[in-house]
Design a protein around this motif. Structure first.
Motif, PDB file in Angstrom:
ATOM      1  N   PHE A 208      -3.181  11.719  -1.838  1.00  0.00           N
ATOM      2  CA  PHE A 208      -4.264  11.077  -1.396  1.00  0.00           C
ATOM      3  C   PHE A 208      -4.283  10.830   0.136  1.00  0.00           C
ATOM      4  O   PHE A 208      -3.137  10.827   0.574  1.00  0.00           O
ATOM      5  CB  PHE A 208      -4.835   9.767  -2.422  1.00  0.00           C
ATOM      6  N   SER A 209      -5.491  10.270   0.391  1.00  0.00           N
ATOM      7  CA  SER A 209      -5.578   9.973   2.036  1.00  0.00           C
ATOM      8  C   SER A 209      -6.107   8.603   2.028  1.00  0.00           C
ATOM      9  O   SER A 209      -6.434   8.207   1.293  1.00  0.00           O
ATOM     10  CB  SER A 209      -6.496  11.001   2.542  1.00  0.00           C
ATOM     11  N   SER A 210      -5.434   8.022   3.097  1.00  0.00           N
ATOM     12  CA  SER A 210      -5.511   6.337   3.224  1.00  0.00           C
ATOM     13  C   SER A 210      -5.696   6.088   4.517  1.00  0.00           C
ATOM     14  O   SER A 210      -4.915   6.712   5.512  1.00  0.00           O
ATOM     15  CB  SER A 210      -4.759   5.616   2.405  1.00  0.00           C
ATOM     16  N   LEU A 211      -6.529   5.147   5.111  1.00  0.00           N
ATOM     17  CA  LEU A 211      -6.486   4.438   6.230  1.00  0.00           C
ATOM     18  C   LEU A 211      -6.125   2.869   5.957  1.00  0.00           C
ATOM     19  O   LEU A 211      -6.760   2.204   5.251  1.00  0.00           O
ATOM     20  CB  LEU A 211      -7.852   4.486   6.863  1.00  0.00           C
ATOM     21  N   ARG A 212      -4.843   2.819   6.156  1.00  0.00           N
ATOM     22  CA  ARG A 212      -4.486   1.308   5.711  1.00  0.00           C
ATOM     23  C   ARG A 212      -4.476   0.333   6.827  1.00  0.00           C
ATOM     24  O   ARG A 212      -3.807   0.361   7.731  1.00  0.00           O
ATOM     25  CB  ARG A 212      -3.029   1.471   5.465  1.00  0.00           C
ATOM     26  N   ASP A 213      -4.991  -0.956   6.455  1.00  0.00           N
ATOM     27  CA  ASP A 213      -5.176  -1.923   7.261  1.00  0.00           C
ATOM     28  C   ASP A 213      -3.961  -2.829   7.208  1.00  0.00           C
ATOM     29  O   ASP A 213      -4.021  -4.048   6.583  1.00  0.00           O
ATOM     30  CB  ASP A 213      -6.337  -2.788   7.119  1.00  0.00           C
ATOM     31  N   GLU A 214      -2.899  -2.350   7.459  1.00  0.00           N
ATOM     32  CA  GLU A 214      -1.445  -3.227   7.211  1.00  0.00           C
ATOM     33  C   GLU A 214      -1.511  -4.644   7.899  1.00  0.00           C
ATOM     34  O   GLU A 214      -0.928  -5.363   7.220  1.00  0.00           O
ATOM     35  CB  GLU A 214      -0.310  -2.277   7.534  1.00  0.00           C
ATOM     36  N   LYS A 215      -2.150  -4.827   8.969  1.00  0.00           N
ATOM     37  CA  LYS A 215      -2.351  -6.024   9.665  1.00  0.00           C
ATOM     38  C   LYS A 215      -3.446  -7.216   9.200  1.00  0.00           C
ATOM     39  O   LYS A 215      -3.490  -8.103   9.837  1.00  0.00           O
ATOM     40  CB  LYS A 215      -2.288  -5.887  11.166  1.00  0.00           C
TER      41      LYS A 215
ATOM     42  N   LEU B 130      -5.389  -0.400  17.349  1.00  0.00           N
ATOM     43  CA  LEU B 130      -5.010   0.745  18.161  1.00  0.00           C
ATOM     44  C   LEU B 130      -4.383   1.797  17.395  1.00  0.00           C
ATOM     45  O   LEU B 130      -4.364   3.053  17.579  1.00  0.00           O
ATOM     46  CB  LEU B 130      -4.344   0.327  19.444  1.00  0.00           C
ATOM     47  N   GLY B 131      -3.464   1.301  16.535  1.00  0.00           N
ATOM     48  CA  GLY B 131      -2.592   2.428  15.753  1.00  0.00           C
ATOM     49  C   GLY B 131      -3.215   2.627  14.427  1.00  0.00           C
ATOM     50  O   GLY B 131      -2.722   3.738  13.629  1.00  0.00           O
ATOM     51  N   TYR B 132      -4.363   2.414  14.049  1.00  0.00           N
ATOM     52  CA  TYR B 132      -5.083   2.608  12.895  1.00  0.00           C
ATOM     53  C   TYR B 132      -5.670   4.275  12.908  1.00  0.00           C
ATOM     54  O   TYR B 132      -6.361   4.674  13.562  1.00  0.00           O
ATOM     55  CB  TYR B 132      -6.478   2.081  12.517  1.00  0.00           C
ATOM     56  N   LEU B 133      -4.671   5.100  11.786  1.00  0.00           N
ATOM     57  CA  LEU B 133      -4.846   6.429  11.550  1.00  0.00           C
ATOM     58  C   LEU B 133      -4.792   6.766  10.307  1.00  0.00           C
ATOM     59  O   LEU B 133      -3.749   6.117   9.498  1.00  0.00           O
ATOM     60  CB  LEU B 133      -4.158   7.192  12.387  1.00  0.00           C
ATOM     61  N   SER B 134      -5.762   7.554   9.544  1.00  0.00           N
ATOM     62  CA  SER B 134      -5.661   8.079   8.338  1.00  0.00           C
ATOM     63  C   SER B 134      -4.429   8.864   8.101  1.00  0.00           C
ATOM     64  O   SER B 134      -4.024   9.666   9.001  1.00  0.00           O
ATOM     65  CB  SER B 134      -6.766   8.628   7.785  1.00  0.00           C
ATOM     66  N   ALA B 135      -3.828   8.683   6.779  1.00  0.00           N
ATOM     67  CA  ALA B 135      -2.676   9.543   6.625  1.00  0.00           C
ATOM     68  C   ALA B 135      -2.535   9.868   5.291  1.00  0.00           C
ATOM     69  O   ALA B 135      -3.283   9.673   4.449  1.00  0.00           O
ATOM     70  CB  ALA B 135      -1.232   8.704   6.930  1.00  0.00           C
ATOM     71  N   LEU B 136      -1.681  10.960   5.017  1.00  0.00           N
ATOM     72  CA  LEU B 136      -1.569  11.591   3.700  1.00  0.00           C
ATOM     73  C   LEU B 136      -0.442  11.187   3.028  1.00  0.00           C
ATOM     74  O   LEU B 136       0.751  10.564   3.479  1.00  0.00           O
ATOM     75  CB  LEU B 136      -1.276  13.335   3.693  1.00  0.00           C
TER      76      LEU B 136
END
Length: 603
Positions: free
Chosen positions: A188-195, A206-212
């Motif tokens: 799946f794909s995800s954009l994770r707001d870890e912070k 600034l570092g937010y990027l979607s990933a597999l």
């Protein structure tokens, strides 16, 4: 912002994160300036917060209401967006801001309020009537019909309930494009707001990027989360929308820059590691202003075919579905636009079922329940076949996308209510799955028991004209069937429309007529439709020797004395019994009389 600005909304299908920063002695102008800047960066949640701060300082500006509505729409807060669009429309009447009624209708539709969607689409029609061949006028005409269709089907019974995938697969941000690539691996794909903090404040975006990502699947458990895209040498890009080639050698995916201009890449897993991804230049465009995304690879007639989505020239609408076939030399042929299914709107997230030959996709144009609904066509090359909405089992008032199937495993992406969220109950996409208990060995389609099908229609509500059947009598029985009383009732629709709107003018008259249309279409006609669909299922149970007891409750309005109403209720119950006993020349009658060959009984 106009409707066409949604063009790239689903290139990746995530909601943009937001940032907040301290402000002392915030002025009205500063709040607007900050909000405008956030909005321009597609930071809709943050923009809404600062437009709200401006509203606290001065709430009289209709332009501010509109900006706030646009922000709420940007992150899918449908009820709040509808409220402010409606506020704009009632104040401005679409004179200086022509999209008030139009977007209010859209937001009502995405909230499942189809009556008001229908109402305000009709009111927005006059704004665009000067250009009757133009996009917006045609869109309004389509949506008026779509709202009516949705009203008729919103009470349909789903065949099953989708299961929401727990953390860590789903997060409080956007998770999408889930696909079972085999029996034990889910990608799946995800954009994770870890912070993200508990108060929803994010300190750095600034570092937010979607990933597999991939996760192991066993015994309906998703475990062992692992990022795939970190293995690729593709820094500072969004990576999403995975699909595996038919020979399981290549992983296709979208690579998108910060402006959401995407290209399709492929990577091979060889000798225990991922090889460098390659740009599939045959399907991508040389013009970087266009996007190419959402690949799905499959096998058709022995050849690999890549379906994908693009807004390039030669399309029919905004985002269109295209396909390219791999030749004998391993290169893809010139892409072809799927003219037979593409529309003036967005048509996206293709999935081809190689077993059935059906193409599934999501669209905002065809009749549907929400923004994006899932549709299918048995033959995408046949221009005489209209795509079919998959219905209430698969679709919601929100956005439903990326439907796909691997054997008995179904997956879908949706921002429907019930997902994980900190920014509003429909803000973000989540992943859902369902395991089909039984699969047809030929069609690979779900098989449901007759009892499961029957339960979809219960309880079943039927409606009668006042004092029907057999008015002005104290009889407790009738020879009429429910179908006869229904046909008599439905024939009076025009009479009801005239009487209910009597003495009213303008919008009040239109509202009254909408109420009656809604009642007859959504309740009276729907009840008869359900009865017609339920009865053959009842026969199937009885043919298997089952003993079925139907509980019937009758109601009457309190316009007459209670004893009169009791008799009227008994006549109404008898009309349903008559319908069942006379259905298809008495096929059910032996079960009433205990004379069936199967031993089935109907009480």
């Amino acid at each position: 912002m106009n409707y066409r600005s949604l063009k790239y909304y689903l290139a990746l299908l995530f909601i943009y994160p937001f940032f907040l920063f301290g402000q002392t002695q915030l002025t009205y102008k500063n709040a607007i300036r900050i909000a405008d800047d956030m909005f321009s960066k597609k930071d809709y949640y943050g923009a809404a917060l600062y437009y709200q701060k401006a509203m606290q300082l001065d709430s009289s500006d209709v332009q501010l209401w509109y900006k706030l509505a646009e922000s709420y729409r940007g992150y899918n807060d449908y009820p709040k967006a509808a409220f402010y669009y409606l506020k704009v429309y009632k104040k401005d009447k679409d004179l200086t801001i022509p999209f008030g009624a139009f977007y209010a209708a859209q937001m009502f539709k995405s909230s499942g309020n189809y009556k008001y969607a229908y109402k305000y689409y009709k009111r927005s029609k006059r704004v665009f009537r000067k250009d009757k061949k133009g996009y917006y006028y045609q869109k309004v005409l389509q949506e008026i019909k779509s709202a009516q269709w949705a009203k008729k089907h919103q009470n349909d019974k789903p065949l099953f309930e989708w299961k929401h995938i727990d953390e860590p697969v789903n997060s409080y941000s956007s998770d999408f494009a889930g696909i079972f690539i085999n029996d034990s691996v889910f990608v799946f794909s995800s954009l994770r707001d870890e912070k993200m903090k508990d108060d929803n404040v994010v300190t750095d975006t600034l570092g937010y990027l979607s990933a597999l990502y991939k996760v192991n699947f066993k015994d309906e458990q998703f475990k062992g989360l692992e990022e795939i895209s970190s293995k690729f040498d593709l820094d500072d890009y969004h990576i999403a929308n995975a699909s595996v080639s038919p020979d399981n050698k290549l992983l296709y995916f979208s690579v998108c820059n910060r402006k959401l201009k995407c290209r399709i890449y492929a990577a091979e897993f060889k000798n225990g590691k991922w090889q460098n991804p390659i740009d599939i230049k045959e399907v991508n465009t040389a013009n970087e202003e266009y996007t190419t995304t959402q690949p799905f690879s499959t096998l058709i007639n022995g050849r690999e075919v890549l379906f994908f989505v693009s807004d390039r020239k030669g399309g029919k609408g905004m985002l269109d579905i295209w396909k390219a076939e791999k030749d004998d030399f391993g290169k893809f042929t010139t892409p072809e636009n799927l003219q037979n299914i593409n529309t003036p709107d967005n048509d996206i997230t293709p999935f081809f079922n190689a077993q059935t030959g059906e193409l599934f996709f999501s669209s905002t144009w065809y009749f549907g329940f929400g923004g994006y609904d899932v549709f299918k066509t048995p033959d995408f090359t046949n221009d005489t076949i209209k795509p079919e909405n998959l219905g209430i089992t698969y679709n919601s008032p929100a956005n439903d996308l990326y439907f796909n199937q691997y054997k008995n495993k179904l997956a879908i992406t949706s921002n429907r209510k019930g997902g994980l969220t900190k920014k509003g109950e429909t803000c973000c996409n989540d992943l859902y799955y369902y395991l089909i208990p039984q699969l047809d060995t030929v069609t690979q389609q779900p098989v449901f028991t007759n009892l499961e099908e029957m339960n979809r229609y219960l309880p079943l509500s039927l409606y009668f004209h006042n004092d029907e059947p057999n008015p002005r009598t104290r009889d407790t029985t009738t020879t009429l069937t429910y179908e006869q009383t229904y046909l008599s009732y439905i024939s009076r629709k025009k009479e009801y429309l005239k009487e209910y709107a009597k003495g009213l003018k303008g919008e009040e008259k239109e509202d009254a007529e909408t109420e009656i249309e809604d009642f007859f279409d959504q309740y009276v006609a729907q009840g008869m439709k359900y009865l017609e669909e339920f009865t053959p299922l009842l026969l199937k149970e009885l043919e298997q020797g089952k003993h079925v007891t139907l509980t019937i409750k009758g109601y009457a309005s309190p316009l007459s004395k209670s004893d009169y109403n009791v008799n009227l209720t008994l006549r109404r119950i008898q009309s349903l019994i008559n319908y069942l006993q006379k259905w298809q020349n008495g096929k059910l009658l032996p079960y009433f009389l205990r004379a069936s060959k199967s031993g089935g009984k109907l009480d």
